[in-house]
Scaffold this active site. Structure first.
Site, mmCIF file in Angstrom:
data_model
loop_
_atom_site.group_PDB
_atom_site.id
_atom_site.type_symbol
_atom_site.label_atom_id
_atom_site.label_comp_id
_atom_site.label_asym_id
_atom_site.label_seq_id
_atom_site.Cartn_x
_atom_site.Cartn_y
_atom_site.Cartn_z
ATOM 1 C CE LYS A 1 -3.700 -0.356 -0.409
ATOM 2 N NZ LYS A 1 -4.319 -0.562 -1.757
ATOM 3 C CG HIS B 1 4.108 -6.148 -1.316
ATOM 4 N ND1 HIS B 1 4.258 -4.861 -1.790
ATOM 5 C CD2 HIS B 1 2.819 -6.518 -1.621
ATOM 6 C CE1 HIS B 1 3.121 -4.472 -2.361
ATOM 7 N NE2 HIS B 1 2.244 -5.449 -2.271
ATOM 8 C CB SER C 1 -3.203 2.888 2.639
ATOM 9 O OG SER C 1 -3.571 2.378 1.390
#
Length: 292
Positions: free
Chosen positions: A44, A106, A136
């Site tokens: 995010k 990620h 987020s």
């Protein structure tokens, strides 16, 4: 669908879920190519945004039909993803017909498959200030059925501070990649806030890093196309075609703003967060803006 929600567990010192560790050996043995571009972020922090920019820079003119027929998550596979009813990220990446291949992760720096370093691949890392990032991530975990149950905002905020969310500590993540940038010249480190402030300027910097020189018209077309409201309406970029995301709870692309944390943090939470942040970031040269 809720039975898909995984448990969080400690994996080599990082909080993870099975969807990103079950295929570990294949991920670690992934064979990168010298022209691959790895897009890395803490979740995010602008991953889809930068993925879309890169896809348009390389393939926007060569194959415009991609933009209307292939969702971004297939054009830019998520390397470590391994959900039974979806194709694994490794397989998708292996089968990419494009050159360069755009691949996202990620992973914290220590989990990146070694072939990316051996092949001296270019990497683009995007970092976002911790306060907007946690907000987020909270809303994302509410709507994404393959993430652990987030619980209420206050307990989520504390788990984030402790690094007890998928992909671990934000502090370790942004710092680990920042440190690597000092010794690995093919890593371009970007800030979400800079992109919001002046998307065109940041695309220029990206082009300079990649050795690309789009025409003025092409750059304008890309800059317009990747504005938040345009991407949010774009079904090939907004993840609305993925059934694991519950848009009734929250859209995948929610606000795309800097400073939305102020609508979530209480004064007490803010104070506690700042204190914790100072401790964890005291040795870092990284500077973030929480408003612009």
């Amino acid at each position: 669908m809720d039975s898909l929600r995984p448990e969080l567990f400690d994996f080599k010192g990082v909080s993870m879920s099975r969807y990103f560790t079950d295929n570990w050996e294949n991920i670690q043995n992934f064979q990168a190519r010298p022209d691959d571009i790895l897009i890395a972020t803490y979740p995010k922090a602008g991953t889809t945004w930068v993925s879309y920019i890169l896809d348009l820079l390389y393939f926007g003119q060569i194959s415009p039909e991609r933009q209307t027929s292939i969702p971004i998550y297939q054009r830019v596979p998520f390397l470590e993803l391994n959900i039974s009813f979806e194709e694994t990220g490794v397989n998708l990446a292996d089968r990419l017909p494009t050159s360069p291949r755009l691949i996202k992760t990620h992973f914290p720096i220590q989990f990146v498959p070694k072939s990316f370093w051996e092949q001296n691949c270019r990497m683009v890392y995007v970092a976002r200030n911790a306060k907007d990032n946690v907000v987020s991530y909270f809303h994302f975990d509410r709507m994404n059925k393959v993430q652990p149950e987030p619980g209420d905002w206050n307990s989520y905020l504390h788990r984030f501070m402790e690094g007890k969310v998928v992909f671990g500590s934000w502090h370790d993540h942004v710092n680990g990649w920042w440190k690597k940038k000092q010794s690995y010249s093919k890593l371009h480190y970007m800030f979400y806030e800079d992109m919001i402030e002046d998307t065109g300027r940041e695309i220029d910097k990206l082009c300079s890093f990649l050795g690309l020189s789009p025409s003025v018209e092409e750059k304008k077309r890309i800059t317009d196309g990747v504005q938040f409201d345009n991407m949010k309406k774009n079904d090939m970029a907004n993840y609305s075609t993925l059934t694991i995301m519950d848009f009734k709870v929250s859209p995948f692309m929610r606000k795309g703003k800097v400073g939305d944390w102020k609508n979530h943090f209480t004064a007490a939470q803010n104070e506690e967060f700042d204190e914790d942040y100072e401790k964890k970031m005291k040795d870092s040269t990284l500077q973030f803006r929480t408003e612009i």
